[in-house]
Motif scaffolding. Structure first.
Motif, PDB file in Angstrom:
ATOM      1  N   UNK A   1      38.925  70.174  15.494  1.00  0.00           N
ATOM      2  CA  UNK A   1      38.885  69.437  14.232  1.00  0.00           C
ATOM      3  C   UNK A   1      37.788  68.394  14.353  1.00  0.00           C
ATOM      4  N   UNK A   2      36.749  68.540  13.524  1.00  0.00           N
ATOM      5  CA  UNK A   2      35.548  67.717  13.673  1.00  0.00           C
ATOM      6  C   UNK A   2      35.194  67.003  12.376  1.00  0.00           C
ATOM      7  N   UNK A   3      34.707  65.778  12.531  1.00  0.00           N
ATOM      8  CA  UNK A   3      33.991  65.115  11.448  1.00  0.00           C
ATOM      9  C   UNK A   3      32.549  65.624  11.484  1.00  0.00           C
ATOM     10  N   UNK A   4      31.728  65.159  10.542  1.00  0.00           N
ATOM     11  CA  UNK A   4      30.332  65.609  10.531  1.00  0.00           C
ATOM     12  C   UNK A   4      29.630  65.175  11.816  1.00  0.00           C
ATOM     13  N   UNK A   5      29.816  63.918  12.184  1.00  0.00           N
ATOM     14  CA  UNK A   5      29.154  63.419  13.391  1.00  0.00           C
ATOM     15  C   UNK A   5      29.636  64.152  14.642  1.00  0.00           C
ATOM     16  N   UNK A   6      30.934  64.445  14.694  1.00  0.00           N
ATOM     17  CA  UNK A   6      31.457  65.162  15.854  1.00  0.00           C
ATOM     18  C   UNK A   6      30.930  66.590  15.905  1.00  0.00           C
ATOM     19  N   UNK A   7      30.773  67.201  14.750  1.00  0.00           N
ATOM     20  CA  UNK A   7      30.214  68.556  14.701  1.00  0.00           C
ATOM     21  C   UNK A   7      28.765  68.558  15.178  1.00  0.00           C
ATOM     22  N   UNK A   8      28.022  67.524  14.780  1.00  0.00           N
ATOM     23  CA  UNK A   8      26.619  67.420  15.212  1.00  0.00           C
ATOM     24  C   UNK A   8      26.543  67.202  16.716  1.00  0.00           C
ATOM     25  N   UNK A   9      27.392  66.331  17.240  1.00  0.00           N
ATOM     26  CA  UNK A   9      27.387  66.080  18.690  1.00  0.00           C
ATOM     27  C   UNK A   9      27.774  67.337  19.469  1.00  0.00           C
TER      28      UNK A   9
ATOM     29  N   UNK B   1      36.294  65.274   7.655  1.00  0.00           N
ATOM     30  CA  UNK B   1      35.685  64.561   6.534  1.00  0.00           C
ATOM     31  C   UNK B   1      35.893  65.316   5.229  1.00  0.00           C
ATOM     32  N   UNK B   2      35.879  64.558   4.134  1.00  0.00           N
ATOM     33  CA  UNK B   2      35.961  65.134   2.802  1.00  0.00           C
ATOM     34  C   UNK B   2      34.787  64.684   1.961  1.00  0.00           C
ATOM     35  N   UNK B   3      34.744  65.172   0.727  1.00  0.00           N
ATOM     36  CA  UNK B   3      33.640  64.808  -0.155  1.00  0.00           C
ATOM     37  C   UNK B   3      33.647  63.311  -0.467  1.00  0.00           C
ATOM     38  N   UNK B   4      34.834  62.690  -0.428  1.00  0.00           N
ATOM     39  CA  UNK B   4      34.916  61.255  -0.711  1.00  0.00           C
ATOM     40  C   UNK B   4      34.253  60.419   0.383  1.00  0.00           C
ATOM     41  N   UNK B   5      34.046  61.018   1.565  1.00  0.00           N
ATOM     42  CA  UNK B   5      33.410  60.291   2.667  1.00  0.00           C
ATOM     43  C   UNK B   5      31.890  60.305   2.572  1.00  0.00           C
TER      44      UNK B   5
END
Length: 447
Positions: free
Chosen positions: A28-36, A243-247
């Motif tokens: 389960x990743x946020x955008x930054x975690x996915x990039x890392x 993350x969601x679109x609201x982020x």
């Protein structure tokens, strides 16, 4: 009983090996975690990191050329037939014009030697040392460029998944209200208040929405696979998004003009071209250094062994040694060095022209990205308003139809308009998100 015990032990070992071979495959990743994650697993980034390590070894190789070069050699010869030399016969009291065959040497010979050279002065080597930091900088910047490209691709793929999820939510809402309307119309038809054709129109729309949702769900699965591919994650792994679109911050402030007019220097492309220019300048200096002399010191130590008996070959040695200097002065080589210098000068001019052109190109890209982003935001806001209007028109059309002052065709048309508004909103949302990524890249905000 013994056989059963052995089978249980084997089964336990197999299950243990299987559990060890199956790592935790849910992430389960946020955008930054996915990039890392992509920085560590995407092949393009990993290979660029290996290029940086290779450049370090290349620099060490260049430095090593100025260190002492030591070599050892060993040789052994067994003269199956010792060479014969003809000597004038008068040396041995024979008539003039005659020759006496004489064999010089021994059957076995062996040599052991150790030689060393030390570079004392080489302008080309000095220039190479001066440019080693720039050489490493080139690969470090190439590594940064790979990371930026991966960050852009992962972010866009992440947004695509978010937009697909939003599209499914809109479809679910439309399907839910259309199902209620279809059930109400079917009930009214049974009571004789509406015609069968009205039920059929709504049923067609409902079936189309169901098909659209199924297609979108399949595309969502494909978008997840694309995201995992951009991250360097195995396709079979499970991935959920935090993350969601609201982020995501979508506002015109993001497109504010950068105060520093030299923002293009933040672009990795500019840094790479600048580094290439520096390297071409070092190459020009190296070519010019070819006109200067080179000085090196050398030394040698050797032991020679000779005997007609192999068992006594290494009983006696005949040592020799020397030290010396070698000065290599270039005089004339058919104007090759002069032409090489001219070629390097042209390369420097071309790289300088490329740098000036890139500055204008990056400025143009930033201006285009800014306008595209602002236009995308305006289109998105407009689509939001159209979506709300279409939803309100459908609400009113349904009320008129229920009160008998409207037609089913009017309701069907309003429903179609809402679906069209939803589709345009989804497309506008994705375009705005992508243009934001392109804007951040254009201004060098992604590093």
């Amino acid at each position: 009983m013994k056989r059963i015990l052995i089978m249980m032990i084997c089964l336990a070992g197999s299950l243990k090996g299987f559990s060890q071979a199956q790592p935790d495959q849910t992430y389960s990743f946020s955008i930054n975690e996915a990039i890392n994650y992509a920085y560590e697993h995407k092949d393009s980034v990993v290979n660029a990191g290996l290029d940086v390590k290779s450049a370090d070894f290349k620099v060490k190789e260049t430095v090593g050329q100025g260190l002492p070069q030591i070599n050892g050699t060993a040789s052994f010869q067994d003269y199956l037939k010792i060479p014969t030399t003809l000597l004038p016969g008068e040396f041995f009291g024979q008539p003039a014009g005659t020759f006496i065959p004489v064999k010089f040497g021994v059957k076995y010979q062996s040599n052991l030697s150790l030689s060393a050279t030390q570079l004392l002065f080489d302008p080309s080597y000095i220039v190479g040392l001066q440019g080693r930091a720039t050489y490493k900088e080139l690969y470090n910047r190439a590594y940064t460029r790979s990371k930026i490209e991966v960050a852009v691709n992962v972010t866009k793929a992440y947004y695509q998944v978010l937009v697909s999820n939003e599209q499914i939510k809109l479809l679910d809402a439309n399907i839910k209200q259309l199902k209620q309307q279809m059930d109400q119309t079917a009930a009214q038809n049974k009571q004789g208040f509406v015609e069968k054709i009205d039920v059929d129109r709504i049923t067609v729309q409902y079936n189309n929405l169901i098909t659209t949702r199924e297609n979108t769900v399949r595309l969502l699965a494909l978008n997840y696979q694309l995201l995992k591919f951009q991250m360097g994650m195995p396709i079979e792994y499970n991935l959920t998004l935090k993350d969601g679109l609201s982020d995501v911050d979508l506002n015109e402030d993001v497109a504010a003009t950068v105060a520093d007019t030299s923002f293009y220097r933040n672009r990795i492309e500019y840094g790479l071209t600048e580094t290439n220019l520096k390297l071409s300048e070092f190459d020009l200096k190296r070519q010019k250094a070819q006109f200067l002399p080179k000085l090196s010191a050398n030394a040698s130590l050797s032991e020679s062994y000779q005997d007609n008996s192999f068992s006594n070959l290494y009983s006696n040695s005949f040592p020799s040694s020397y030290i010396g200097l070698t000065l290599n002065i270039p005089i004339f080589n058919g104007f090759q060095r002069a032409n090489q210098v001219k070629q390097s000068q042209i390369t420097v001019q071309k790289n300088q022209n490329n740098l000036n052109s890139l500055k204008n190109s990056l400025t143009l890209q930033a201006n285009r990205a800014k306008i595209t982003y602002i236009n995308g935001l305006q289109s998105l806001n407009n689509q939001k308003r159209n979506q709300e209007l279409a939803r309100e028109v459908l609400r009113i059309s349904k009320i008129k139809y229920e009160q008998g002052v409207g037609s089913s065709i009017e309701v069907t048309q309003a429903q179609t308009a809402l679906e069209d508004a939803d589709n345009k909103y989804i497309q506008g949302l994705y375009d705005a998100l992508v243009s934001k990524v392109d804007l951040d890249k254009a201004y060098g905000r992604i590093q």
